[in-house]
Design an enzyme around this catalytic site. Structure first.
Site, short mmCIF file in Angstrom:
data_model
loop_
_atom_site.label_atom_id
_atom_site.label_comp_id
_atom_site.label_asym_id
_atom_site.label_seq_id
_atom_site.Cartn_x
_atom_site.Cartn_y
_atom_site.Cartn_z
N SER A 15 0.84 -1.20 0.00
CA SER A 15 0.00 0.00 0.00
C SER A 15 0.87 1.25 0.00
O SER A 15 2.05 1.20 0.34
CB SER A 15 -0.89 0.00 1.25
N TYR A 72 -2.68 -0.12 10.39
CA TYR A 72 -2.70 -0.54 8.99
C TYR A 72 -1.44 -0.09 8.28
O TYR A 72 -0.82 -0.84 7.52
CB TYR A 72 -3.94 0.05 8.32
#
Length: 283
Positions: free
Chosen positions: A166, A179
């Site tokens: 990501s 995250y």
């Protein structure tokens, strides 16, 4: 339509999180290239929908209910795939997610927030078990899945592993520290695996998507009327191309990394597909 096709006839692809928005697109694309596709997802209904769509184009697919945090579940999935198609050639580790219990209400901590009676979540409210859940579903799941599937791939001397990282791995976003940290671990682990597996013919790379709309983040990006939220506006302002990505725009990078002829010397990279987000300083 695919940006281009590669020949994956008789190859077996296992995709965790295969019932999701992005990974289902991966499944359709690789099926069109001739691969046998195993859709692994904790939500069997979603996996079955994807497998059904693949079968409609006369390609082979199987839906497998699988918990990437359970070695027993992964081993069972591996045996189902072996019985159906043979051992895995390409592994895509796409399972992941976040939790609102590890998401701060505000981007910044202000002094008045520390002992506030307002219904807000600050960094100090995070519980270790909630952080552990986010880290596990994003990182530990890749660790366990790779342990289970890569042994067969090492025997073949020609394997491909693609992890889904990501933009958070490059620069952490506000509000979602667990995250962000977990995806940074995914990128680091991708590089470690690439080196470790280099002598047995397994290439390990990662794709780092920028901002794509999925079921997971839709409520954060759009209000009930379909208008962009304030956070979505900030994202778009920091993305030079000024829009969200479309799932199909990940396919060129996916096919490139799966193709030994095109990327046989590419190993240990984390490829951003982000509309320029990672290149923009904001000035």
């Amino acid at each position: 339509m695919l940006p281009f096709k590669i020949n994956l006839d008789n190859k077996t692809v296992a995709i965790t999180g295969g019932g999701g928005v992005l990974c289902s697109e991966f499944a359709y694309a690789l099926a069109e290239c001739g691969a046998n596709i195993a859709i692994l997802d904790i939500n069997l209904e979603n996996a079955q929908k994807v497998a059904g769509q693949i079968e409609k184009i006369n390609r082979n697919a199987v839906a497998v209910k699988c918990d990437v945090l359970s070695r027993e579940s992964l081993e069972e999935a591996r045996e189902i795939i072996k019985d159906k198609f043979g051992t895995c050639d390409i592994l895509i580790n796409g399972a992941g997610g976040n939790s609102p219990k590890c998401t701060t209400t505000r981007e910044y901590l202000f002094e008045e927030d520390i002992n506030s009676s307002e219904d807000i979540i600050t960094f100090f409210d995070f519980l270790p078990e909630n952080l552990r859940f986010v880290f596990d579903i994003n990182f530990t799941g890749i660790f366990l899945t790779t342990q289970v599937f890569a042994k067969d791939m090492a025997d073949k001397k020609d394997g491909v592993i693609i992890n889904i990282s990501s933009m958070n791995a490059f620069t952490p976003l506000t509000k979602i520290p667990a995250y962000s940290a977990a995806k940074a671990a995914v990128s680091n682990f991708t590089q470690w695996l690439a080196v470790h597996f280099s002598k047995v013919g397994i290439r390990v790379n990662a794709i780092a998507p920028g901002f794509f709309v999925s079921e997971q983040n839709r409520a954060l990006l759009f209000d009930k009327d379909g208008k962009p939220t304030a956070r979505a506006d900030k994202i778009l302002a920091a993305t030079p191309m000024g829009r969200f990505g479309e799932a199909k725009e990940l396919l060129g990078t996916l096919l490139w990394l799966c193709n030994r002829e095109a990327s046989g010397f590419v190993n240990g990279v984390v490829a951003p597909v982000d509309g320029g987000f990672s290149a923009y300083s904001g000035v």
